[in-house]
Design a protein around this motif. Structure first.
Motif, PDB file in Angstrom:
ATOM      1  N   LEU A 225     -41.100 -67.351 -49.847  1.00 31.35           N
ATOM      2  CA  LEU A 225     -41.290 -68.447 -48.901  1.00 31.35           C
ATOM      3  C   LEU A 225     -39.913 -68.922 -48.424  1.00 31.35           C
ATOM      4  O   LEU A 225     -39.066 -69.250 -49.239  1.00 31.35           O
ATOM      5  CB  LEU A 225     -42.029 -69.584 -49.609  1.00 31.35           C
ATOM      6  CG  LEU A 225     -42.738 -70.577 -48.724  1.00 31.35           C
ATOM      7  CD1 LEU A 225     -43.935 -69.928 -48.047  1.00 31.35           C
ATOM      8  CD2 LEU A 225     -43.192 -71.768 -49.547  1.00 31.35           C
TER       9      LEU A 225
ATOM     10  N   ILE B  99     -38.805 -74.007 -45.234  1.00 35.12           N
ATOM     11  CA  ILE B  99     -40.120 -74.647 -45.378  1.00 35.12           C
ATOM     12  C   ILE B  99     -39.998 -75.807 -46.371  1.00 35.12           C
ATOM     13  O   ILE B  99     -40.523 -76.897 -46.151  1.00 35.12           O
ATOM     14  CB  ILE B  99     -41.152 -73.624 -45.911  1.00 35.12           C
ATOM     15  CG1 ILE B  99     -41.312 -72.470 -44.937  1.00 35.12           C
ATOM     16  CG2 ILE B  99     -42.467 -74.307 -46.228  1.00 35.12           C
ATOM     17  CD1 ILE B  99     -42.311 -72.671 -43.850  1.00 35.12           C
TER      18      ILE B  99
ATOM     19  N   SER C 153     -47.635 -79.453 -53.037  1.00 34.48           N
ATOM     20  CA  SER C 153     -48.524 -79.515 -51.876  1.00 34.48           C
ATOM     21  C   SER C 153     -48.136 -78.572 -50.755  1.00 34.48           C
ATOM     22  O   SER C 153     -48.936 -78.327 -49.859  1.00 34.48           O
ATOM     23  CB  SER C 153     -48.557 -80.937 -51.305  1.00 34.48           C
ATOM     24  OG  SER C 153     -48.924 -81.845 -52.297  1.00 34.48           O
ATOM     25  N   ILE C 154     -46.898 -78.092 -50.759  1.00 37.10           N
ATOM     26  CA  ILE C 154     -46.492 -77.210 -49.670  1.00 37.10           C
ATOM     27  C   ILE C 154     -46.205 -75.804 -50.194  1.00 37.10           C
ATOM     28  O   ILE C 154     -46.795 -74.834 -49.741  1.00 37.10           O
ATOM     29  CB  ILE C 154     -45.278 -77.792 -48.919  1.00 37.10           C
ATOM     30  CG1 ILE C 154     -45.686 -79.105 -48.245  1.00 37.10           C
ATOM     31  CG2 ILE C 154     -44.768 -76.800 -47.881  1.00 37.10           C
ATOM     32  CD1 ILE C 154     -44.559 -79.909 -47.694  1.00 37.10           C
TER      33      ILE C 154
ATOM     34  N   LYS D  63     -49.358 -74.644 -52.630  1.00 36.79           N
ATOM     35  CA  LYS D  63     -50.585 -74.619 -51.840  1.00 36.79           C
ATOM     36  C   LYS D  63     -50.494 -73.559 -50.741  1.00 36.79           C
ATOM     37  O   LYS D  63     -51.460 -72.846 -50.472  1.00 36.79           O
ATOM     38  CB  LYS D  63     -50.833 -75.998 -51.226  1.00 36.79           C
ATOM     39  CG  LYS D  63     -52.298 -76.317 -51.056  1.00 36.79           C
ATOM     40  CD  LYS D  63     -52.487 -77.732 -50.545  1.00 36.79           C
ATOM     41  CE  LYS D  63     -53.675 -77.765 -49.625  1.00 36.79           C
ATOM     42  NZ  LYS D  63     -53.556 -78.815 -48.606  1.00 36.79           N
ATOM     43  N   GLY D  64     -49.315 -73.450 -50.158  1.00 29.47           N
ATOM     44  CA  GLY D  64     -49.133 -72.473 -49.095  1.00 29.47           C
ATOM     45  C   GLY D  64     -49.147 -71.039 -49.603  1.00 29.47           C
ATOM     46  O   GLY D  64     -49.266 -70.101 -48.826  1.00 29.47           O
ATOM     47  N   SER D  65     -48.982 -70.862 -50.915  1.00 29.99           N
ATOM     48  CA  SER D  65     -48.917 -69.502 -51.453  1.00 29.99           C
ATOM     49  C   SER D  65     -50.185 -69.108 -52.190  1.00 29.99           C
ATOM     50  O   SER D  65     -50.196 -68.068 -52.864  1.00 29.99           O
ATOM     51  CB  SER D  65     -47.721 -69.362 -52.399  1.00 29.99           C
ATOM     52  OG  SER D  65     -46.548 -69.812 -51.792  1.00 29.99           O
TER      53      SER D  65
ATOM     54  N   PRO E  71     -53.080 -67.699 -51.439  1.00 31.41           N
ATOM     55  CA  PRO E  71     -53.607 -66.328 -51.314  1.00 31.41           C
ATOM     56  C   PRO E  71     -52.785 -65.298 -52.085  1.00 31.41           C
ATOM     57  O   PRO E  71     -53.340 -64.499 -52.844  1.00 31.41           O
ATOM     58  CB  PRO E  71     -53.539 -66.054 -49.814  1.00 31.41           C
ATOM     59  CG  PRO E  71     -53.505 -67.383 -49.172  1.00 31.41           C
ATOM     60  CD  PRO E  71     -52.815 -68.294 -50.130  1.00 31.41           C
TER      61      PRO E  71
ATOM     62  N   ASP F 149     -53.805 -64.071 -41.106  1.00 31.34           N
ATOM     63  CA  ASP F 149     -53.895 -65.468 -40.693  1.00 31.34           C
ATOM     64  C   ASP F 149     -52.552 -66.056 -40.293  1.00 31.34           C
ATOM     65  O   ASP F 149     -52.488 -66.964 -39.481  1.00 31.34           O
ATOM     66  CB  ASP F 149     -54.484 -66.322 -41.837  1.00 31.34           C
ATOM     67  CG  ASP F 149     -55.981 -66.081 -41.962  1.00 31.34           C
ATOM     68  OD1 ASP F 149     -56.540 -65.457 -41.037  1.00 31.34           O
ATOM     69  OD2 ASP F 149     -56.576 -66.505 -42.961  1.00 31.34           O
ATOM     70  N   SER F 150     -51.497 -65.542 -40.890  1.00 30.49           N
ATOM     71  CA  SER F 150     -50.219 -66.197 -40.634  1.00 30.49           C
ATOM     72  C   SER F 150     -49.351 -65.376 -39.698  1.00 30.49           C
ATOM     73  O   SER F 150     -49.681 -64.286 -39.333  1.00 30.49           O
ATOM     74  CB  SER F 150     -49.477 -66.467 -41.926  1.00 30.49           C
ATOM     75  OG  SER F 150     -49.213 -65.252 -42.593  1.00 30.49           O
TER      76      SER F 150
ATOM     77  N   ASN G 289     -40.730 -73.908 -38.418  1.00 29.59           N
ATOM     78  CA  ASN G 289     -41.198 -73.688 -39.787  1.00 29.59           C
ATOM     79  C   ASN G 289     -42.445 -74.486 -40.122  1.00 29.59           C
ATOM     80  O   ASN G 289     -42.417 -75.357 -40.985  1.00 29.59           O
ATOM     81  CB  ASN G 289     -40.081 -73.992 -40.789  1.00 29.59           C
ATOM     82  CG  ASN G 289     -39.478 -75.371 -40.569  1.00 29.59           C
ATOM     83  OD1 ASN G 289     -39.924 -76.114 -39.697  1.00 29.59           O
ATOM     84  ND2 ASN G 289     -38.490 -75.722 -41.351  1.00 29.59           N
TER      85      ASN G 289
ATOM     86  N   PRO H  73     -47.050 -73.089 -44.286  1.00 32.20           N
ATOM     87  CA  PRO H  73     -48.010 -71.980 -44.363  1.00 32.20           C
ATOM     88  C   PRO H  73     -49.369 -72.456 -44.880  1.00 32.20           C
ATOM     89  O   PRO H  73     -49.440 -73.438 -45.617  1.00 32.20           O
ATOM     90  CB  PRO H  73     -47.351 -71.015 -45.352  1.00 32.20           C
ATOM     91  CG  PRO H  73     -46.406 -71.855 -46.146  1.00 32.20           C
ATOM     92  CD  PRO H  73     -45.965 -72.965 -45.257  1.00 32.20           C
ATOM     93  N   SER H  74     -50.400 -71.748 -44.501  1.00 36.71           N
ATOM     94  CA  SER H  74     -51.775 -72.054 -44.938  1.00 36.71           C
ATOM     95  C   SER H  74     -52.223 -73.463 -44.560  1.00 36.71           C
ATOM     96  O   SER H  74     -53.119 -74.006 -45.161  1.00 36.71           O
ATOM     97  CB  SER H  74     -51.956 -71.893 -46.451  1.00 36.71           C
ATOM     98  OG  SER H  74     -51.553 -70.634 -46.851  1.00 36.71           O
ATOM     99  N   MET H  75     -51.555 -74.082 -43.585  1.00 33.57           N
ATOM    100  CA  MET H  75     -52.036 -75.374 -43.121  1.00 33.57           C
ATOM    101  C   MET H  75     -52.415 -75.249 -41.650  1.00 33.57           C
ATOM    102  O   MET H  75     -51.748 -74.555 -40.892  1.00 33.57           O
ATOM    103  CB  MET H  75     -50.958 -76.454 -43.257  1.00 33.57           C
ATOM    104  CG  MET H  75     -50.767 -76.979 -44.658  1.00 33.57           C
ATOM    105  SD  MET H  75     -49.811 -78.497 -44.604  1.00 33.57           S
ATOM    106  CE  MET H  75     -49.172 -78.533 -46.278  1.00 33.57           C
TER     107      MET H  75
ATOM    108  N   PRO I 157     -54.603 -72.049 -37.932  1.00 33.08           N
ATOM    109  CA  PRO I 157     -53.354 -72.142 -38.685  1.00 33.08           C
ATOM    110  C   PRO I 157     -52.174 -72.474 -37.759  1.00 33.08           C
ATOM    111  O   PRO I 157     -52.128 -71.983 -36.633  1.00 33.08           O
ATOM    112  CB  PRO I 157     -53.170 -70.731 -39.263  1.00 33.08           C
ATOM    113  CG  PRO I 157     -54.464 -70.037 -39.085  1.00 33.08           C
ATOM    114  CD  PRO I 157     -55.225 -70.727 -38.006  1.00 33.08           C
TER     115      PRO I 157
ATOM    116  N   THR J 100     -49.325 -71.430 -37.996  1.00 36.71           N
ATOM    117  CA  THR J 100     -48.518 -70.234 -37.772  1.00 36.71           C
ATOM    118  C   THR J 100     -49.111 -69.332 -36.690  1.00 36.71           C
ATOM    119  O   THR J 100     -48.499 -68.349 -36.301  1.00 36.71           O
ATOM    120  CB  THR J 100     -48.400 -69.434 -39.075  1.00 36.71           C
ATOM    121  OG1 THR J 100     -49.675 -69.397 -39.701  1.00 36.71           O
ATOM    122  CG2 THR J 100     -47.405 -70.075 -40.014  1.00 36.71           C
TER     123      THR J 100
END
Lengths: 280, 254
Positions: free
Chosen positions: A162, A166, A183-184, A187-189, A191, A279-280, B97, B100-102, B147, B149
């Motif tokens: 990451l 970020i 929370s970032i 949570k963002g990781s 998957p 998704d990203s 930036n 992610p996943s939000m 998302p 992103t």
């Protein structure tokens, strides 16, 4: 300067070489896969999955207790190793400076390379002997010790991927560092963390040696978690070393189940990763 | 005159370990203006910017000396919580930036929700207002749940601006916010900044001198960690006080 056709020939030759070498690496895997399927699938039926091992001389019998035993011990091991491992990996990734972090990292690296039989032996001496008996607890603990460093390392690697900015973006919003991590970053990781966890479960599903020394195995249902407990891998081992043709069949069928479980876990893990990347 | 200076920086030095990257810089930034910081790579302008919201000290071995006064209060005074400082001074980074996943919505709301402000109606209202301020609302209002992103680079950067605006800071710092964007996205963001300065004060680091000339009210030129000149932008680009500034803007070095 090389001519166009010459370059093309050279390029195609290298491409072919790479393809051939890749194929060479995949062949053993394919052979094992098909052999297990061919030998195991035939012996597979409903009663194999739902009945206890049969006594010597009697036909039939199955691996019901071994399936449940394996499931229980892997679940218990996961319950310990996943949370502890994820927090450990998070610590390594988010606070890499300092003595504590580098020595922890070193210990985890060492743990990864301890042979699983040694871990089995250790749990045997520390848990099985004082408790005067083999148990699912001991088996789960041995698996947990094997799983923990894998989860730590995969978590660390995933979180390090990451980008640093970020985290900075989170801090710049006036969010305290621990909340940014929770929370970032974590949570963002989710998957990729799930993928890492699934792969580590798949990895310990195949362990036999440590279970032999800790859960031992059981021809019957275990009366509780403090009793010797059957597991798929040990059951396969017991069937395979027996002199009976029919039991060899059972071993192949068990191997088939194990292979499929690991295979499916890997597929799911890969699926989650691919989806999250899309998704990203 | 002094009353409309929202930020006054006094003798600010900063660096890592032995290295001094920012050397005794003093300047003042007026409310509702855009202040541009320019200079060649490695001149300390980014480090200086990161001192203004106490983000610099998050790096290992980082140190800061001197004063930064936000509305008359020194943010480096003992007992001041850097986390609180950062909630008053927003920041936008070089590379877009989004978290992610939000989703788009969650990204803009993050500064509120993660800090515990969860009232739905209020959060939605702030998200809409911030996205409108960032000139992104019309493009994303139908897909707030996608998302963050999934947006284009320029949209992502405006999303990051909306995210910074959502916590309603009087000052926003921008570290080369358009250097990773194409010219069209860049001009959109420049227009946006000119709108935004009616409500917030903007300090922007830029490598693009035309950008500084186009949008800023005040320009500061950094060289080797020192502040060479701070001047009214028009004055700076037409008739700078320092010969080194003149050499830089005429392309003789840097």
């Amino acid at each position: 300067m090389m001519k166009y056709t010459q370059r093309k020939i050279k390029n195609n030759f290298m491409k072919f070489l790479l393809f051939f070498l890749t194929l060479f690496a995949v062949i053993p895997l394919a052979i094992i896969f098909f052999h297990v399927i061919r030998s195991g699938f035939g012996a597979l039926n409903y009663s194999f999955l739902t009945s206890l091992p049969a006594p010597i001389g009697q036909p039939g019998g199955g691996i019901a207790n071994a399936l449940i035993g394996s499931f229980t011990m892997i679940a218990l091991a996961s319950l310990i190793s996943i949370p502890v491992g994820i927090f450990g990996g998070t610590f390594l990734s988010e606070y890499p400076q300092g003595k504590l972090s580098s020595s922890f990292s070193f210990v985890v690296d060492l743990m990864t390379s301890i042979p699983s039989i040694v871990i089995g032996l250790y749990i045997y001496a520390m848990i099985v002997v004082p408790m005067k008996g083999f148990s699912a607890y001991a088996g789960a603990l041995a698996l947990a010790l094997l799983m923990f460093p894998i989860v730590v390392k995969s978590t660390e690697e995933i979180l390090k991927l990451l980008p640093q900015n970020i985290r900075e973006a989170g801090l710049a919003l006036g969010i305290p560092r621990w909340r940014v991590i929770l929370s970032i970053v974590l949570k963002g990781s989710i998957p990729s963390l799930t993928t890492g966890v699934l792969l580590s479960i798949a990895r310990i599903s195949g362990e036999t040696a440590p279970l032999l020394l800790t859960a031992f195995g059981n021809q019957y249902w275990a009366d509780g978690l403090n009793q010797p407990t059957a597991s798929l891998t040990v059951q396969i081992y017991n069937y395979a070393i027996s002199p009976y043709q029919e039991w060899h069949q059972q071993a192949w069928a068990g191997a088939f189940i194990l292979l499929m479980t690991v295979f499916i876990f890997n597929l799911i893990a890969r699926g989650i990763l691919v989806k999250s990347q899309k998704d990203s | 005159m002094n009353t409309n200076k929202i930020l006054t920086i006094d003798q600010l030095s900063a660096g890592f370990g032995q290295a001094e990257i920012v050397k005794k810089i003093s300047m003042a930034i007026s409310t509702h203006e855009i202040a541009a910081l320019i200079g060649p790579s490695g001149c300390g302008k980014s480090t200086f910017l990161r001192c203004l919201n106490r983000l610099h000290e998050e790096n290992s071995e980082a140190w800061v000396n001197g004063e930064v006064n936000l509305e008359g209060k020194n943010i480096y005074q003992e007992g001041i919580d850097p986390v609180h400082v950062r909630s008053q001074i927003g920041m936008v980074f070089q590379k877009p930036n989004p978290f992610p996943s939000m989703s788009i919505f969650e990204n803009v709301a993050a500064g509120l929700t993660i800090r515990g402000i969860k009232k739905r109606a209020y959060v939605s209202q702030v998200v809409e207002k911030s996205l409108r301020q960032a000139a992104l609302w019309d493009e994303v209002k139908d897909k707030l749940k996608s998302p963050g992103t999934s947006l284009s680079g320029g949209q992502q950067q405006r999303l990051c601006i909306a995210r910074a605006l959502a916590i309603n800071p009087p000052v926003i710092l921008m570290d080369e916010p358009t250097s990773a964007l194409d010219p069209i996205s860049t001009s959109k963001i420049e227009e946006l900044l000119l709108q935004l300065k009616k409500e917030v004060t903007i300090v922007i680091v830029t490598h693009n001198m035309q950008q500084a000339a186009r949008i800023s009210d005040q320009t500061s030129f950094f060289l080797m960690g020192e502040l060479i000149e701070t001047n009214n932008t028009k004055q700076f680009f037409t008739n700078p006080d320092d010969i080194r500034s003149e050499n830089y803007i005429s392309g003789r070095f840097g």
